[in-house]
Write a protein that holds these residues in place. Structure first.
Motif, PDB file in Angstrom:
ATOM      1  N   GLU A   1       8.959  13.164  -2.208  1.00 51.48           N
ATOM      2  CA  GLU A   1       9.680  12.822  -0.985  1.00 51.48           C
ATOM      3  C   GLU A   1      11.176  12.839  -1.301  1.00 51.48           C
ATOM      4  OE1 GLU A   1       8.001  12.339   1.715  1.00 51.48           O
ATOM      5  OE2 GLU A   1       5.987  11.754   1.081  1.00 51.48           O
ATOM      6  N   VAL A   2      11.995  12.788  -0.268  1.00 48.43           N
ATOM      7  CA  VAL A   2      13.443  12.698  -0.486  1.00 48.43           C
ATOM      8  C   VAL A   2      13.760  11.325  -1.070  1.00 48.43           C
ATOM      9  CG1 VAL A   2      14.027  14.335   1.344  1.00 48.43           C
ATOM     10  CG2 VAL A   2      13.816  11.926   1.887  1.00 48.43           C
TER      11      VAL A   2
ATOM     12  N   GLY B   1      10.733  -3.365   4.214  1.00 47.01           N
ATOM     13  CA  GLY B   1      10.712  -2.184   3.358  1.00 47.01           C
ATOM     14  C   GLY B   1       9.674  -1.174   3.800  1.00 47.01           C
ATOM     15  N   VAL B   2       8.487  -1.664   4.193  1.00 48.19           N
ATOM     16  CA  VAL B   2       7.420  -0.791   4.686  1.00 48.19           C
ATOM     17  C   VAL B   2       7.871  -0.080   5.965  1.00 48.19           C
ATOM     18  CG1 VAL B   2       5.091  -0.737   5.678  1.00 48.19           C
ATOM     19  CG2 VAL B   2       5.543  -2.089   3.629  1.00 48.19           C
ATOM     20  N   ALA B   3       8.527  -0.832   6.866  1.00 52.36           N
ATOM     21  CA  ALA B   3       9.028  -0.244   8.115  1.00 52.36           C
ATOM     22  C   ALA B   3      10.080   0.829   7.821  1.00 52.36           C
ATOM     23  CB  ALA B   3       9.612  -1.334   9.008  1.00 52.36           C
TER      24      ALA B   3
ATOM     25  N   ALA C   1      13.729   5.136  -2.077  1.00 50.65           N
ATOM     26  CA  ALA C   1      14.622   3.967  -2.085  1.00 50.65           C
ATOM     27  C   ALA C   1      14.080   2.861  -1.184  1.00 50.65           C
ATOM     28  CB  ALA C   1      16.019   4.375  -1.634  1.00 50.65           C
ATOM     29  N   ALA C   2      13.421   3.261  -0.082  1.00 50.96           N
ATOM     30  CA  ALA C   2      12.864   2.281   0.856  1.00 50.96           C
ATOM     31  C   ALA C   2      11.716   1.486   0.234  1.00 50.96           C
ATOM     32  CB  ALA C   2      12.390   2.980   2.124  1.00 50.96           C
TER      33      ALA C   2
ATOM     34  N   THR D   1       0.812  -1.223   0.000  1.00 47.83           N
ATOM     35  CA  THR D   1       0.000   0.000   0.000  1.00 47.83           C
ATOM     36  C   THR D   1       0.849   1.278   0.000  1.00 47.83           C
ATOM     37  OG1 THR D   1      -1.820  -1.140   1.113  1.00 47.83           O
ATOM     38  CG2 THR D   1      -1.846   1.251   1.183  1.00 47.83           C
ATOM     39  N   PRO D   2       1.917   1.374   0.831  1.00 45.14           N
ATOM     40  CA  PRO D   2       2.734   2.609   0.817  1.00 45.14           C
ATOM     41  C   PRO D   2       3.309   2.944  -0.554  1.00 45.14           C
ATOM     42  CG  PRO D   2       3.267   1.289   2.741  1.00 45.14           C
ATOM     43  CD  PRO D   2       2.378   0.449   1.874  1.00 45.14           C
ATOM     44  N   PHE D   3       3.653   1.915  -1.338  1.00 49.78           N
ATOM     45  CA  PHE D   3       4.183   2.162  -2.684  1.00 49.78           C
ATOM     46  C   PHE D   3       3.147   2.879  -3.541  1.00 49.78           C
ATOM     47  CE2 PHE D   3       4.132   0.656  -7.106  1.00 49.78           C
ATOM     48  CZ  PHE D   3       5.315   1.207  -7.561  1.00 49.78           C
TER      49      PHE D   3
END
Length: 310
Positions: free
Chosen positions: A131-132, A298-300, A137-138, A115-117
């Motif tokens: 975003e930076v 990756g989400v964290a 990258a995360a 979902t964050p992607f």
């Protein structure tokens, strides 16, 4: 006495988190059981049951229990914005329920963790919000983890995967759209009032969709109810838990923070995966577990990067 109040607050928050986990994981597992193991193959009608319960219980919670003050709709424009959000929300829930017919809960959760992607993607496309680079990258392991998990998933089903990805994207789209449409101070609604107004609209949208796309839903449901005397009880519990998940999500956020909710949400997905594997005994592979672990990490990392570079 000085330690009594913090201890009570900690116990209260812990109780909320346990109830939140139970309702979220419970509705997910019961959805899977009804749609895959019980012969009740009507994801649109099931979603309509959820939304009906949310409409009734939201009104009861706000009008009688006074959980939050009632916020009125102030204009036609605001109503149409809420209706738009409701339609997108319907799409996300129906897509998620359809995917549960074809995919194991464990893989469904792995895909849902991306979902964050999609949120970052829609935020950039719709608001040009950047975003930076560290934050973006995360997101690489978030997507890479699902790709790896897909390759190692014994129960992979292409249509189910497409529905799950679509549901995840729609959920992210709804959150970005909500920020755009209800951004002015006069139109902002808390999540409980938004659910109060979205739910009846969702029922109105879902009823004709169920009648057209699931034409024999009532006939088959009545037939199943005669064979399985607990069907109506399961549907009632399932629908009530769907509302409870939203209510407890609001309460946990209110008494902790959005960041805490995000961390707890990541852990909740992992707990749901473990419980579903134990209950449904769906086969898992090392590659699948590694892919899901990569996605969660990756989400964290994405959440931490957003917090640090905000």
């Amino acid at each position: 006495m000085s330690f009594a109040a913090p201890k009570k607050k900690t116990l209260f928050i812990l109780s909320l988190v346990i109830l939140w986990y139970s309702s979220n994981i419970g509705v997910l597992l019961l959805n899977k059981y009804l749609l895959s193991n019980y012969g009740f193959r009507f994801p649109i009608f099931l979603t309509m049951c959820h939304m009906s319960a949310c409409a009734i219980l939201s009104y009861f919670s706000i009008a009688f229990l006074k959980i939050v003050p009632l916020q009125a709709i102030k204009s036609k424009s605001q109503f149409f914005k809420i209706a738009t959000l409701s339609s997108v929300f319907c799409g996300s829930v129906v897509g998620g329920n359809i995917s549960l017919r074809y995919l194991p809960v464990s893989f469904n959760q792995a895909v849902g963790a991306t979902t964050p992607f999609f949120t970052a993607l829609f935020a950039y496309l719709m608001t040009f919000k950047r975003e930076v680079w560290v934050t973006y990258a995360a997101l690489v392991p978030v997507v890479a983890g699902v790709v790896i998990a897909s390759g190692g998933e014994p129960g992979f089903h292409l249509y189910g995967f497409i529905m799950c990805i679509s549901a995840t994207a729609a959920r992210a789209f709804k959150s970005v759209l909500q920020g755009i449409l209800l951004s002015s101070e006069g139109e902002k609604l808390n999540s409980m009032n938004l659910m109060l107004y979205m739910s009846p609209i969702a029922v109105i949208v879902l009823l004709p969709a169920a009648l057209v796309m699931e034409p024999n839903v009532f006939e088959v449901t009545l037939s199943l109810a005669k064979q399985h005397k607990f069907l109506w009880l399961l549907l009632l519990i399932n629908s009530t838990m769907a509302y409870s998940a939203n209510l407890l999500n609001f309460l946990v956020t209110k008494h902790t923070s959005a960041l805490t909710l995000q961390v707890l949400g990541n852990a909740k997905g992992a707990v749901a995966v473990v419980i579903s594997i134990l209950l449904f005994r769906n086969p898992v592979t090392f590659i699948g577990i590694a892919g899901y672990t990569m996605t969660v990490m990756g989400v964290a990392a994405y959440g931490e990067a957003k917090r640090r570079f905000r």
